[in-house]
Structures are given as C-alpha cells and as structure tokens.
Design an enzyme around this catalytic site. Structure first.
Site, short mmCIF file in Angstrom:
data_model
loop_
_atom_site.label_atom_id
_atom_site.label_comp_id
_atom_site.label_asym_id
_atom_site.label_seq_id
_atom_site.Cartn_x
_atom_site.Cartn_y
_atom_site.Cartn_z
N GLY A 10 -50.70 -1.30 73.74
CA GLY A 10 -49.97 -0.69 72.62
C GLY A 10 -48.62 -0.18 73.07
O GLY A 10 -48.18 0.90 72.66
N ALA A 11 -47.95 -0.99 73.90
CA ALA A 11 -46.74 -0.46 74.57
C ALA A 11 -45.42 -0.95 73.97
O ALA A 11 -44.38 -0.73 74.55
CB ALA A 11 -46.78 -0.81 76.06
N ARG A 13 -44.09 0.24 71.29
CA ARG A 13 -43.37 1.41 70.76
C ARG A 13 -44.10 2.71 71.12
O ARG A 13 -45.16 2.67 71.74
CB ARG A 13 -43.16 1.29 69.25
CG ARG A 13 -44.45 1.26 68.45
CD ARG A 13 -44.09 1.12 66.97
NE ARG A 13 -45.16 0.61 66.15
CZ ARG A 13 -46.02 1.36 65.47
NH1 ARG A 13 -45.94 2.66 65.52
NH2 ARG A 13 -46.95 0.79 64.72
N ASN A 88 -53.75 2.93 76.00
CA ASN A 88 -52.93 3.71 75.08
C ASN A 88 -53.05 3.26 73.62
O ASN A 88 -52.86 4.07 72.71
CB ASN A 88 -51.47 3.63 75.54
CG ASN A 88 -50.50 4.14 74.50
OD1 ASN A 88 -50.34 5.36 74.32
ND2 ASN A 88 -49.85 3.23 73.78
N SER A 140 -56.83 12.75 72.67
CA SER A 140 -56.04 13.53 71.71
C SER A 140 -56.58 14.96 71.64
O SER A 140 -57.77 15.19 71.88
CB SER A 140 -56.13 12.91 70.32
OG SER A 140 -55.62 13.80 69.34
N TYR A 153 -61.19 9.11 63.93
CA TYR A 153 -60.21 9.22 65.01
C TYR A 153 -60.65 10.25 66.06
O TYR A 153 -60.64 9.98 67.27
CB TYR A 153 -58.85 9.60 64.42
CG TYR A 153 -57.72 9.69 65.40
CD1 TYR A 153 -57.10 8.53 65.88
CD2 TYR A 153 -57.25 10.92 65.84
CE1 TYR A 153 -56.04 8.62 66.77
CE2 TYR A 153 -56.19 11.02 66.73
CZ TYR A 153 -55.59 9.86 67.19
OH TYR A 153 -54.55 9.96 68.09
N ALA A 155 -63.64 11.38 66.67
CA ALA A 155 -64.85 10.91 67.38
C ALA A 155 -64.46 9.86 68.43
O ALA A 155 -64.98 9.87 69.55
CB ALA A 155 -65.85 10.33 66.39
N LYS A 157 -61.64 9.63 70.01
CA LYS A 157 -60.90 10.26 71.11
C LYS A 157 -61.81 11.13 71.98
O LYS A 157 -61.58 11.29 73.18
CB LYS A 157 -59.73 11.09 70.54
CG LYS A 157 -58.66 10.22 69.87
CD LYS A 157 -58.01 9.27 70.85
CE LYS A 157 -56.91 8.43 70.26
NZ LYS A 157 -56.29 7.54 71.23
N ILE A 186 -47.24 14.63 68.77
CA ILE A 186 -46.10 13.98 69.42
C ILE A 186 -45.31 13.20 68.37
O ILE A 186 -45.90 12.52 67.52
CB ILE A 186 -46.59 13.00 70.52
CG1 ILE A 186 -47.58 13.68 71.48
CG2 ILE A 186 -45.39 12.41 71.29
CD1 ILE A 186 -47.09 14.91 72.22
P1 NAP Z 1 -47.82 4.26 67.69
O1 NAP Z 1 -46.38 4.63 67.71
O2 NAP Z 1 -48.50 4.00 66.38
O3 NAP Z 1 -48.03 3.00 68.66
C1 NAP Z 1 -49.28 2.42 68.80
C2 NAP Z 1 -49.09 1.05 69.41
O4 NAP Z 1 -50.39 0.43 69.53
C3 NAP Z 1 -48.23 0.12 68.57
O5 NAP Z 1 -47.38 -0.60 69.41
C4 NAP Z 1 -49.26 -0.78 67.92
O6 NAP Z 1 -48.80 -2.06 67.62
C5 NAP Z 1 -50.29 -0.88 69.01
N1 NAP Z 1 -51.59 -1.33 68.53
C6 NAP Z 1 -52.22 -1.01 67.38
N2 NAP Z 1 -53.40 -1.63 67.30
C7 NAP Z 1 -53.54 -2.35 68.44
C8 NAP Z 1 -54.55 -3.22 68.94
N3 NAP Z 1 -55.67 -3.47 68.26
N4 NAP Z 1 -54.35 -3.80 70.15
C9 NAP Z 1 -53.21 -3.58 70.85
N5 NAP Z 1 -52.23 -2.78 70.43
C10 NAP Z 1 -52.39 -2.17 69.23
O7 NAP Z 1 -48.74 5.35 68.41
P2 NAP Z 1 -48.36 6.55 69.42
O8 NAP Z 1 -48.11 7.75 68.58
O9 NAP Z 1 -47.38 6.12 70.42
O10 NAP Z 1 -49.79 6.78 70.09
C11 NAP Z 1 -50.16 6.18 71.31
C12 NAP Z 1 -51.53 6.72 71.70
O11 NAP Z 1 -51.48 8.14 71.77
C13 NAP Z 1 -52.62 6.40 70.68
O12 NAP Z 1 -53.84 6.14 71.34
C14 NAP Z 1 -52.73 7.68 69.89
O13 NAP Z 1 -54.00 7.83 69.30
C15 NAP Z 1 -52.48 8.71 70.96
N6 NAP Z 1 -52.03 9.99 70.46
C16 NAP Z 1 -50.88 10.11 69.74
C17 NAP Z 1 -50.50 11.35 69.26
C18 NAP Z 1 -49.24 11.56 68.46
O14 NAP Z 1 -49.03 12.68 68.00
N7 NAP Z 1 -48.40 10.57 68.28
C19 NAP Z 1 -51.31 12.46 69.49
C20 NAP Z 1 -52.46 12.31 70.22
C21 NAP Z 1 -52.82 11.07 70.70
P3 NAP Z 1 -48.02 -2.36 66.21
O15 NAP Z 1 -46.71 -1.68 66.33
O16 NAP Z 1 -47.89 -3.84 66.18
O17 NAP Z 1 -48.91 -1.79 65.15
#
Ligand code: NAP
Length: 245
Positions: A10-11, A13, A88, A140, A153, A155, A157, A186
């Site tokens: 998921g890298a 973005r 990620n 998370s 979500y 559960a 995490k 974030i």
């Molecule tokens: P994000 O901006 O939504 O990025 C997620 C990335 O994962 C995107 O590039 C997405 O691709 C990709 N993705 C989605 N489904 C996938 C799959 N089945 N296989 C491979 N890649 C996939 O998320 P983020 O905010 O950076 O979050 C990253 C991680 O941190 C996640 O695990 C999230 O739960 C965790 N987290 C985030 C926060 C926060 O506040 N942002 C807080 C706690 C934990 P597309 O762009 O093509 O959809």
C-alpha cells in the site's frame, strides 16, 4: 540499512509512500506493492529518480494469495533477498454494527489482517534462510481504545497486534524481529474523508494539539527496521500525540 531490500504494501500514497521514500533516502531498494498497477509503477519510478536507488512497482492485492506469492517471487528475482517487510496496506469500511454488511466486515479483515498474514508467511521463508529480517505491521490506536463505527477496522488492527507478538516468538530464533506501529490520527487520504465535526472531536483528544504527519509514522517504522533495533521484538510503538498512553 544501505543496500537492503524493503517491501512496503500500500505504498503508492500516504504513510506507505512516505515510508518508501525514507527508506530510499537511506539507500534501501524499495518494492512498492499496491492494488493499483499504474500507481505502484508510477511511485516506484518517481522514487528511483528522486533518490537513485533501484525500485520495483508491483500490482498486488495483499488479500489475494496468488498476488502475494507473485510479489515475493518478482522481488527475489530482481533483488535476490528481502530484509524488510512493512505490512501497511489497509482500508476502512465504516458502519455501526447493526448496519454493517458482511462484505464490509470481510473486506477489511481480508486486507488489513489476512494481508499481513499472507505477506509475512512469504517473507519469513526468505528471511529465515538469511537468518535476518524486520517485519513491521501497521496497527492503529483504535485497536487499543475502540472506535464507534469501526468494529471491523479496530478488530483487524487488534488482530495485527496478536499476530505481531506471536510471530515475534515464532521467528526470534531466526533473527527476525516482528513489531507494530500504532498510529493515531494521521493526515492522509484515509482520514481526509471524515466529517469536520469528527476531526474537531479527535483534535480535542490529542494532548500534543495536532494531527500526525506521515513522517511521524515513518520515523518509527525506520527505527524498528534498523539493524541496531535487533533487540526489540513483539512491541508496539504508539505514534499518536499522546491520544492514548
Ligand atoms: P491510504 O492513504 O488510504 O493508503 C492506503 C494504501 O493502501 C493505498 O495506496 C491503497 O491503494 C493501498 N491498498 C488498499 N487496498 C489494498 C490492497 N488490497 N492491497 C494492496 N494495497 C492496497 O492509507 P494511510 O492513511 O496511509 O494508512 C496506511 C496504514 O496506516 C493503513 O494500514 C491504515 O489502517 C493505518 N493507519 C492509518 C491512520 C491514519 O490516520 N491515516 C491511523 C492509524 C492507522 P489505492 O490508492 O489504489 O486504493
């Protein structure tokens, strides 16, 4: 870490993208695994031209066992080894329990939790042979405090924390450490979609008085991935501005 190879799921973005760039800055060869082929390849090309390291962009849905197998095969074909895996990739499909559809539960658990299981299973095969590895799972804060509307979500995490501790015990003897980073709120596309009212409420819960950045999280990931962090395993680093302590 220079010369090592890292797979970050998921890298293309968000937190994953920043983490990939921070690894690349340190001379690590990065593999961008993303569900969207074009996004993965674009991010890999941009990082290569920015930091001058070899990169690979691969389309991989982490919940699909064939995609995950191919991801590791292609990585080994190009780089012959993998030292670092960052699980990620993650999604949200929020709903109150009473309204939550089976599909919303399944997709979140499959991507967030099963995805980490599938990727870790492939990674340890390679890391075990080399008697070295760093696996970092992105959990998370909601795994620890819960969040209404996110039963699936939170559960998933919390499951990642148990997966982290169990794998840490299973693979310590092979030189593989397994840790988790639990971000708070974030600023990324994932949180962008939340209503302003929810964001205001969240901000009031953060003692440091600001939302986190993707760098705040990648900093903890890089720390855990360092060779010098080899005596840290089965741990969770909380990156949440004091929201939960
Ligand atoms: P994000 O901006 O939504 O990025 C997620 C990335 O994962 C995107 O590039 C997405 O691709 C990709 N993705 C989605 N489904 C996938 C799959 N089945 N296989 C491979 N890649 C996939 O998320 P983020 O905010 O950076 O979050 C990253 C991680 O941190 C996640 O695990 C999230 O739960 C965790 N987290 C985030 C926060 C926060 O506040 N942002 C807080 C706690 C934990 P597309 O762009 O093509 O959809």
């Amino acid at each position: 870490m220079k010369g090592q190879t890292a797979i970050i799921t998921g890298a293309s973005r968000g937190i994953g993208r920043t983490t990939a760039e921070e690894f690349a800055k340190r001379g690590v060869q990065v593999v961008i695994a993303d569900i969207d082929k074009e996004n993965a390849e674009k991010a890999a090309n941009e990082i290569k031209s920015l930091y001058g390291v070899e990169t690979l962009g691969i389309k991989a849905d982490v919940s699909n066992p064939e995609d995950v197998k191919a991801l590791f095969e292609e990585t080994v074909k190009k780089f012959s080894k993998i030292e670092i895996l960052v699980n990620n990739a993650g999604i949200t499909r929020d709903n109150l329990l009473i309204r939550m559809k089976d599909e919303e539960w399944d997709s979140v658990l499959n991507i967030n939790l099963k995805g980490a299981f599938l990727c870790s299973r492939e990674a340890v095969k390679i890391m075990s042979k080399n008697r070295y590895g760093r696996i970092i799972n992105i959990s998370s804060v909601v795994a620890f405090i819960g969040n209404p509307g996110q039963v699936n979500y939170s559960a998933s995490k919390a499951g990642l924390v148990a997966l982290t501790k169990t794998l840490a015990k299973e693979y310590a003897s092979r030189g593989i450490t397994v840790n988790a980073v639990a971000p708070g709120f974030i600023q990324t596309a994932m949180t962008e979609q939340l209503p302003e009212k929810v964001k205001e409420e969240m901000l009031r819960m953060i003692p440091l008085g600001r939302f986190g950045t993707t760098y705040d999280v990648s900093n903890a990931i890089i720390f855990l991935a360092l060779p010098e962090s080899g005596y840290i395993t089965g741990q969770v680093i909380h990156v949440n501005g004091g929201m939960y302590m």
